[in-house]
Design a protein around this motif. Structure first.
Motif, short mmCIF file in Angstrom:
data_model
loop_
_atom_site.label_atom_id
_atom_site.label_comp_id
_atom_site.label_asym_id
_atom_site.label_seq_id
_atom_site.Cartn_x
_atom_site.Cartn_y
_atom_site.Cartn_z
N MET A 1 46.02 50.27 33.99
CA MET A 1 45.75 51.33 34.96
C MET A 1 46.10 52.70 34.37
N ALA A 2 45.22 53.67 34.57
CA ALA A 2 45.42 54.98 33.96
C ALA A 2 46.55 55.76 34.60
N ASP A 3 46.98 55.36 35.83
CA ASP A 3 48.02 56.16 36.48
C ASP A 3 49.43 55.66 36.16
N THR A 4 49.55 54.64 35.33
CA THR A 4 50.88 54.27 34.83
C THR A 4 50.93 54.59 33.34
N TYR A 5 52.10 54.94 32.86
CA TYR A 5 52.21 55.30 31.44
C TYR A 5 53.62 54.99 30.94
N LEU A 6 53.74 54.91 29.64
CA LEU A 6 55.04 54.66 29.01
C LEU A 6 55.59 55.94 28.42
N VAL B 1 59.95 71.43 9.34
CA VAL B 1 60.19 70.90 10.69
C VAL B 1 58.82 70.53 11.24
N CYS B 2 58.48 69.25 11.12
CA CYS B 2 57.14 68.76 11.49
C CYS B 2 57.21 68.08 12.86
N TRP B 3 56.07 68.02 13.53
CA TRP B 3 56.13 67.49 14.89
C TRP B 3 54.77 66.98 15.38
N ALA B 4 54.84 66.25 16.50
CA ALA B 4 53.64 65.81 17.23
C ALA B 4 54.03 65.59 18.68
N TYR B 5 53.09 65.87 19.58
CA TYR B 5 53.35 65.53 20.99
C TYR B 5 52.11 64.93 21.64
N MET B 6 52.35 64.22 22.74
CA MET B 6 51.29 63.59 23.54
C MET B 6 51.65 63.82 25.00
N ILE B 7 50.66 64.27 25.80
CA ILE B 7 50.92 64.61 27.19
C ILE B 7 49.90 63.92 28.11
N GLY B 8 50.37 63.49 29.29
CA GLY B 8 49.48 62.98 30.34
C GLY B 8 49.27 61.48 30.31
N ALA B 9 49.07 60.91 31.50
CA ALA B 9 48.88 59.46 31.62
C ALA B 9 47.63 58.99 30.88
N SER B 10 46.61 59.86 30.81
CA SER B 10 45.37 59.47 30.13
C SER B 10 45.48 59.62 28.61
N ARG B 11 46.58 60.23 28.12
CA ARG B 11 46.90 60.38 26.70
C ARG B 11 45.78 61.13 25.94
N THR B 12 45.26 62.18 26.56
CA THR B 12 44.16 62.93 25.91
C THR B 12 44.62 64.29 25.39
N GLU B 13 45.82 64.72 25.79
CA GLU B 13 46.30 66.04 25.32
C GLU B 13 47.39 65.80 24.26
N ILE C 1 60.34 53.42 29.19
CA ILE C 1 60.16 53.09 30.61
C ILE C 1 58.71 53.30 31.04
N GLU C 2 58.31 52.58 32.08
CA GLU C 2 56.97 52.77 32.65
C GLU C 2 57.08 53.65 33.89
N LEU C 3 56.28 54.70 33.92
CA LEU C 3 56.27 55.61 35.07
C LEU C 3 54.86 55.67 35.66
N HIS C 4 54.79 56.21 36.85
CA HIS C 4 53.49 56.39 37.53
C HIS C 4 53.13 57.86 37.52
N GLU C 5 51.87 58.14 37.28
CA GLU C 5 51.40 59.52 37.36
C GLU C 5 51.60 60.01 38.80
N GLN C 6 52.07 61.25 38.93
CA GLN C 6 52.39 61.80 40.25
C GLN C 6 51.36 62.84 40.69
N THR C 7 51.14 62.88 42.00
CA THR C 7 50.30 63.91 42.61
C THR C 7 51.18 64.70 43.57
N GLN C 8 50.99 66.01 43.61
CA GLN C 8 51.76 66.81 44.55
C GLN C 8 50.92 67.14 45.77
N ILE C 9 51.55 67.05 46.92
CA ILE C 9 50.89 67.34 48.20
C ILE C 9 51.73 68.36 48.95
N GLU C 10 51.09 69.39 49.49
CA GLU C 10 51.78 70.35 50.35
C GLU C 10 51.31 70.15 51.77
N VAL C 11 52.26 70.14 52.70
CA VAL C 11 51.91 69.88 54.10
C VAL C 11 52.64 70.86 55.00
#
Length: 199
Positions: free
Chosen positions: A1-6, A53-65, A130-140
């Protein structure tokens, strides 16, 4: 599932030595590319006496950034192997920074690739994944009179309250698993006087 990620539960370190060169690796959980770049800048400042000082990063549940940087090492010998380790552990929301102190003996292209790869791996295996779930923010917003119904709905949904203002007209900012967001929005919408605003 795309909304869970490690990702990593907390920052971790690794260490590798090859022909007198020392490689210090730091794996840090982040939530945005901006946060990753802030950590990179901090480590570049902290280890200003290091050769690279070398580096790499990965962002987002879809791992595209993602992005990587060789910081003066021959092209493809540092950033890419670090990113390769992030990929091989299927991680995201992470930055790995590898600091190299040159020991006077050149390692050659294959030696550099192996060293950066191993240093990054050492930092990852020292961490708790750890496995986390992608979060959505809602304002009410809702009238005070609907408070009990709104609070019960939020509690039942398992969402987290990020901000809240209680007055005649009340406001809440919530964070919930993306795959549960639609259900929560519908339930909140059914409560009298409640309005949903997506940030």
């Amino acid at each position: 599932m795309a909304d869970t990620y490690l990702t990593l539960q907390a920052a971790s370190q690794g260490w590798y030595r090859e022909k007198m060169s020392k490689f210090l690796a730091f794996a840090i959980p982040v939530t945005s590319a901006e946060q990753a770049r802030q950590h990179i800048a901090e480590y570049q400042k902290k280890y200003h006496d290091a050769r690279h000082v070398c580096w790499a990063y990965m962002i987002g549940a879809s791992r595209t950034e993602f992005q990587s940087n060789d910081n003066g090492e021959p092209s493809g010998t540092a950033g890419r192997p670090i990113l390769g380790q992030i990929n091989s552990f299927q991680l995201t929301n992470i930055v790995i920074i590898v600091v190299r102190y040159f020991g006077g003996i050149k390692l050659g292209t294959s030696g550099l690739i192996a060293a950066y790869k191993e240093a990054a791996r050492e930092a990852i295996i020292g961490a708790n994944i750890i496995e986390l779930h992608e979060q959505t923010q809602i304002e009410v917003t809702f009238p005070y009179i609907s408070m009990n119904s709104v609070m019960k709905t939020i509690k039942d949904s398992g969402s987290d309250i990020m901000e809240q203002i209680f007055d005649n007209s009340c406001y809440m900012k919530l964070s919930i698993r993306s795959d549960h967001a639609d259900i929560l929005q519908k339930k909140l919408s059914d409560i009298d006087g409640t309005t949903i605003h997506n940030p």
